[in-house]
Design an enzyme around this catalytic site. Structure first.
Site, PDB file in Angstrom:
ATOM      1  N   LYS A 112     -34.014 -51.401 -10.329  1.00 14.05           N
ATOM      2  CA  LYS A 112     -35.062 -50.751  -9.534  1.00 14.05           C
ATOM      3  C   LYS A 112     -35.608 -49.098 -10.044  1.00 14.05           C
ATOM      4  O   LYS A 112     -35.174 -48.429 -10.514  1.00 14.05           O
ATOM      5  CB  LYS A 112     -34.578 -50.668  -8.045  1.00 14.05           C
ATOM      6  N   ARG A 126     -32.909 -62.818  -5.191  1.00 17.16           N
ATOM      7  CA  ARG A 126     -32.178 -62.816  -6.158  1.00 17.16           C
ATOM      8  C   ARG A 126     -31.989 -63.772  -7.508  1.00 17.16           C
ATOM      9  O   ARG A 126     -32.597 -64.909  -7.874  1.00 17.16           O
ATOM     10  CB  ARG A 126     -30.694 -63.034  -6.061  1.00 17.16           C
ATOM     11  N   ARG A 145     -37.758 -49.896   2.471  1.00 14.47           N
ATOM     12  CA  ARG A 145     -38.286 -50.535   3.300  1.00 14.47           C
ATOM     13  C   ARG A 145     -36.975 -50.721   4.549  1.00 14.47           C
ATOM     14  O   ARG A 145     -35.714 -51.114   4.038  1.00 14.47           O
ATOM     15  CB  ARG A 145     -38.612 -51.689   2.180  1.00 14.47           C
TER      16      ARG A 145
HETATM   17  C1  BTN Z   1     -38.473 -49.129  -0.935  1.00 15.91           C
HETATM   18  O1  BTN Z   1     -37.831 -49.127  -0.164  1.00 15.91           O
HETATM   19  O2  BTN Z   1     -38.563 -49.892  -1.868  1.00 15.91           O
HETATM   20  C2  BTN Z   1     -39.737 -48.271  -0.758  1.00 15.91           C
HETATM   21  C3  BTN Z   1     -39.500 -46.750  -1.420  1.00 15.91           C
HETATM   22  C4  BTN Z   1     -40.544 -45.938  -0.709  1.00 15.91           C
HETATM   23  C5  BTN Z   1     -40.590 -44.826  -0.876  1.00 15.91           C
HETATM   24  C6  BTN Z   1     -41.442 -43.414  -0.678  1.00 15.91           C
HETATM   25  S1  BTN Z   1     -40.936 -42.108  -0.928  1.00 15.91           S
HETATM   26  C7  BTN Z   1     -42.767 -41.387  -0.435  1.00 15.91           C
HETATM   27  C8  BTN Z   1     -42.719 -42.131   0.755  1.00 15.91           C
HETATM   28  N1  BTN Z   1     -41.961 -41.071   1.697  1.00 15.91           N
HETATM   29  C9  BTN Z   1     -40.866 -42.304   1.991  1.00 15.91           C
HETATM   30  O3  BTN Z   1     -40.445 -41.913   3.563  1.00 15.91           O
HETATM   31  N2  BTN Z   1     -40.990 -43.104   1.730  1.00 15.91           N
HETATM   32  C10 BTN Z   1     -41.894 -43.210   0.336  1.00 15.91           C
END
Ligand code: BTN
Length: 325
Positions: free
Chosen positions: A186, A323, A121
Site C-alpha cells: 500500500k 488477496r 476505511r
Molecule cells: C484507507 O484505509 O485506505 C483510507 C485511508 C485514508 C486516510 C486519509 S488521510 C486524510 C484523510 N483524513 C483521514 O482521517 N483519513 C483520510
C-alpha cells in the site's frame, strides 16, 4: 501538540545541528520549555537526536508544506480548489465533514502536517508521520444523487495513482476498491464519505493519505504490507509539488465525475488494476471466502470476477477484500 513543538521542528527542518540555546532564543522561550516541547517529537513519528555540546538534529530533514507555493502551482493548473494547510487537526476528513454541514463550498480542501487521529476505511486508523506523509481531504458537491456515486472511490484512486505516476513514482497501480499500491504494497489510501439525496444533490468528503517517506519505525507500526514514495522513486519528488499535483488532479477528476460518472476513468482504472486477469481469494465480510479470477470492472465500480464453476459475480460491497493467489 503545542504550537511551540511545530515552531521548534521548523527551525530543525534542514536536518542539521542547531543549539537549544539558539532555537530557544529565536522563539523567545526558555531552554527548559523548548526541551519539554521537543519531547513529543517521537509521537509525531519524528526521530530527533539531542547531543550534548552540539544541540538537536533531526534524523531526516522535513520539507514543511509551503501554502503560497502550493497555491501558485494550483493556479497554474487552473484547479478550482480552495486549499488550507494546518499544522495539526484530529482528521482532515472529520473536520471537512463538519465544514460541509456548515455549508462550505465545493472544492474546499484541507491538508494537515499532522493528524492526531487519522481515519482509515472500516474503522481502522491511518498511520502517518510529520513530514513523512501527505494527508488531505477535499469536499465536493455533486449535481448527481448519492445513488449515482458508484465508482467515485475508484475514480479517486485512479486520479491519485495517475498523479503519483506523473510525479515520477514507479510501478503505481490501483487495487479494488480504492487502494493505491506499488509492488502489491500500500502506497496511498482513499476514504470517501458521501451524503445527500438519492436523486441529488449530494456531497462527498474525499480523504487521501499518501505514504511519502515513512521511515522504518513508522512502517513497523502498520499491520499490512506498505511502501512509500521514497522507495518507489528514483528521484524523490518534493512533498509540496506532489501535494499540488495530487490536489489539482483530484479536483479535475471530481469535476469530470460529476459530468460523466466513472466512465471517464474506467479504462485507465482497469489498465492500472494490480489484479486484472489474476486469480484472487475473495473475502466477503461475513460470508465464506471463495476463489475467482478478476475479469473486469463494471460501470458502477463493481469488480467483475468469474468463479471456477463459471459464475460471473459482481462484487460491490466495501466490506469485501481481495488477496492475490
Ligand atoms: C484507507 O484505509 O485506505 C483510507 C485511508 C485514508 C486516510 C486519509 S488521510 C486524510 C484523510 N483524513 C483521514 O482521517 N483519513 C483520510
Amino acid at each position: 501538540m503545542s504550537a511551540l513543538t511545530f515552531q521548534a521542528l521548523r527551525r530543525l527542518a534542514d536536518g542539521r545541528f542547531h543549539s537549544g540555546e539558539d532555537i530557544a532564543r529565536a522563539l523567545n522561550r526558555s531552554r527548559a520549555t523548548l526541551s519539554e516541547a521537543l519531547k513529543c517529537a517521537p509521537d509525531l513519528g519524528v526521530e530527533l537526536f539531542s547531543v550534548p555540546g552540539k544541540g538537536y538534529r533531526l534524523a531526516e530533514p522535513i520539507e514543511f508544506l509551503d501554502a503560497a507555493a502550493i497555491a501558485s502551482r494550483l493556479r497554474a493548473m487552473d484547479a478550482r480548489v480552495s486549499l488550507q494547510i494546518v499544522d495539526e487537526v484530529e482528521s482532515t476528513s472529520t473536520r471537512l465533514l463538519q465544514l460541509a454541514e456548515d455549508g462550505a463550498a465545493s472544492g474546499t480542501c484541507l491538508a494537515a502536517e499532522w493528524q492526531r487521529c487519522g481515519r482509515g476505511r472500516r474503522g481502522r486508523s491511518w498511520v502517518s508521520s510529520l513530514g513523512g506523509s501527505l494527508t488531505f481531504s477535499m469536499l465536493w458537491r455533486f449535481e448527481r444523487g448519492a445513488g449515482h456515486l458508484g465508482g467515485l472511490s475508484l475514480a479517486v484512486g485512479e486520479a491519485v495513482a495517475r498523479a503519483l505516476s506523473q510525479s515520477g513514482v514507479e510501478r503505481v497501480q490501483v487495487k479494488w476498491p480504492n487502494d493505491v499500491v506499488a509492488d502489491f504494497r500500500k502506497l496511498a489510501g482513499v476514504l470517501v464519505e458521501t451524503s445527500g439525496e438519492m436523486q441529488g444533490p449530494s456531497v462527498a468528503v474525499v480523504g487521501v493519505g499518501v505514504n511519502y517517506r515513512l521511515g522504518e519505525r513508522v512502517l513497523d507500526l502498520i499491520d499490512q504490507p506498505v511502501t512509500d514514495v521514497a522507495q518507489c522513486s528514483p528521484t524523490l519528488p518534493a512533498r509540496g509539488e506532489l501535494l499540488a499535483r495530487l490536489v489539482g488532479t483530484l479536483a479535475a477528476s471530481l469535476e469530470e465525475f460529476d459530468r460523466v460518472g466513472f466512465s471517464a476513468s474506467r479504462d485507465a482504472w482497469r489498465s492500472m488494476h494490480a489484479y486484472q486477469g489474476r486469480r484472487v481469494r475473495v473475502l466477503p465480510g461475513r460470508e465464506a471466502a471463495f476463489d475467482a479470477e478478476v475479469t473486469d470492472v463494471a460501470p458502477d465500480g463493481a469488480l467483475v470476477v468469474s468463479t471456477p464453476d463459471g459464475r460471473v459475480v459482481h462484487l460491490s460491497s466495501a466490506e469485501i477484500s481481495l488477496r492475490g493467489k
